[in-house]
Design a protein around this motif. Sequence first.
Motif, PDB file in Angstrom:
ATOM      1  N   ASP A  56       2.891  25.822 -45.264  1.00 32.90           N
ATOM      2  CA  ASP A  56       3.762  24.660 -45.462  1.00 32.90           C
ATOM      3  C   ASP A  56       3.634  23.625 -44.340  1.00 32.90           C
ATOM      4  OD1 ASP A  56       4.824  25.256 -47.973  1.00 32.90           O
ATOM      5  OD2 ASP A  56       6.350  26.570 -47.113  1.00 32.90           O
ATOM      6  N   GLY A  63       8.168  24.331 -49.494  1.00 33.05           N
ATOM      7  CA  GLY A  63       7.645  23.752 -50.720  1.00 33.05           C
ATOM      8  C   GLY A  63       6.480  22.790 -50.535  1.00 33.05           C
ATOM      9  N   ASP A  65       3.370  23.347 -49.452  1.00 34.23           N
ATOM     10  CA  ASP A  65       2.133  23.880 -50.029  1.00 34.23           C
ATOM     11  C   ASP A  65       2.151  23.779 -51.552  1.00 34.23           C
ATOM     12  OD1 ASP A  65       1.101  24.433 -47.571  1.00 34.23           O
ATOM     13  OD2 ASP A  65       1.463  26.599 -47.649  1.00 34.23           O
ATOM     14  N   ASP A  66       3.302  24.023 -52.147  1.00 37.97           N
ATOM     15  CA  ASP A  66       3.404  23.902 -53.602  1.00 37.97           C
ATOM     16  C   ASP A  66       3.195  22.458 -54.041  1.00 37.97           C
ATOM     17  OD1 ASP A  66       3.935  26.598 -53.803  1.00 37.97           O
ATOM     18  OD2 ASP A  66       6.117  26.332 -53.841  1.00 37.97           O
ATOM     19  N   ALA A  69      -0.433  21.720 -53.931  1.00 37.18           N
ATOM     20  CA  ALA A  69      -1.133  22.383 -55.027  1.00 37.18           C
ATOM     21  C   ALA A  69      -0.950  21.592 -56.327  1.00 37.18           C
ATOM     22  CB  ALA A  69      -0.621  23.815 -55.183  1.00 37.18           C
TER      23      ALA A  69
END
Length: 470
Positions: A56, A63, A65-66, A69
């Motif tokens: 992160d 969140g 990294d999410d 992605a």
Amino acid sequence: MPPLSAPAPPPSGRPSPPSPSGAPPAPGRVPARAAVAALASDFAELPYPPRTERQDGPLAWAGYDDARALARGRTGETESVIAGTATVAGETAVLLSFDFRYLGGSLGERTGDRLEAAYTAARERGLPLVSLIATGGSRMQEGMRALHQLQRVAAQSVLNRAAGLPQIAVVTDPTTGGGWATLGAGADVVLALPGAQVGFAGSRVRPPDADPAAYTAEGQLAAGAVDAVVAPDLLPARLGRWLRLLTTPATGAPEPPRALGAASLPATGWDAVHRARAAGRPRAEAYLDSWFDVREPLSGDRCGGADDTVLCGFGLRAGRSIAYAAQTGTPTRPAGYRTAARLIRLADRLSVPVLTLVDTPGAANDAAAERAGAGAAIADVFAAVAAARVPVTSLVIGEGGSGGALALAAPAATWATPDSYFSVIGPEAAAAILKLPHADVPDLAGRLRLRPQDLVELGVVRGVVGGAAG
């Protein structure tokens, strides 16, 4: 692939909503690779340095990294910018292209790595750098580590300037925050797409009563921060021409243009003044059009002002580039002088010789000009001409009124046309200072020895240029 002007869906994937006026969405929000393909060919992406990161990101922002992605899945890119070499209208350059769909085109540490790699590649290969910008600014999820990338960009830009390599920015919608304050406004030449949102303050952080027109490409052009607003279909040719203009300097001192007006010398000083002030006398636009094969304008002083009565830019003559700064016969305002100084310094850094056309009754002397720093602006032009290492050639094509005209004149390479004059002060102002009646003005014009032939005898100009046949 969509054209550069085609709007792309917002990050949510939903269609872009219409503007309050019912106009289509602003241009520029297209995939980074589509933007490159609309302008250039033979794109060869640069290798990017690897970076090991904690989960992160540097702030451990939950969140993050999410979010990255999702951005990768939406765009097919691993960062908000791509970089590589490409060919634009036959000219090779290093291109940066932002993808606004990737976290709003924001700058993080990995973005900074790619930007630095692009600047470095430009220096290693001796190429100009072109930035296709669409960004909302620095990435909040990386905090001050993201903001620090602006210092990295500034340091790289300084290195490329020192290497004599030009930088061109194409600002699209939106270009805000640190991306505008470094890659955009810090470029040598700034081109903008029509209707693009351009400004340091993004739409969500401005004062609620702020004039929205100030944050547009057109508003920035009027404020002297953008050189031209260019329609998308014209952009490839204009950008290619700029690349050629900034990378193919002429050698040696430019020859002064031939005279386009009267061929005979004035009989008296007052005759010289009348001829220089004649409405039908050829002006700067005519001289530039006849002398250059093609030219592109620089506009604005980068300090909040633009003066369209001083024409500045670069042009091709016999296939080689020469810069120009030309007065157009009106009082020159501070923004005009600052733009001329900017032009001369840029040309000097790129080893491009300079032509100046002198034609003004004098510097603007109203209160607004004084508040805008008239004295400092004129001093800046004197300094730019004095410091220039490239040859500067000047031609007096009309009125040469006092220091406001002399500032643009090369000390040892100034010429004059037969329908011009150059004087320490205008004859009417001289009469006022000396407390003489207006009837004495014609006699004063003679005593000031301001005719072209007088200037040659005084050693002020090198000679009087002949006409096209002479």
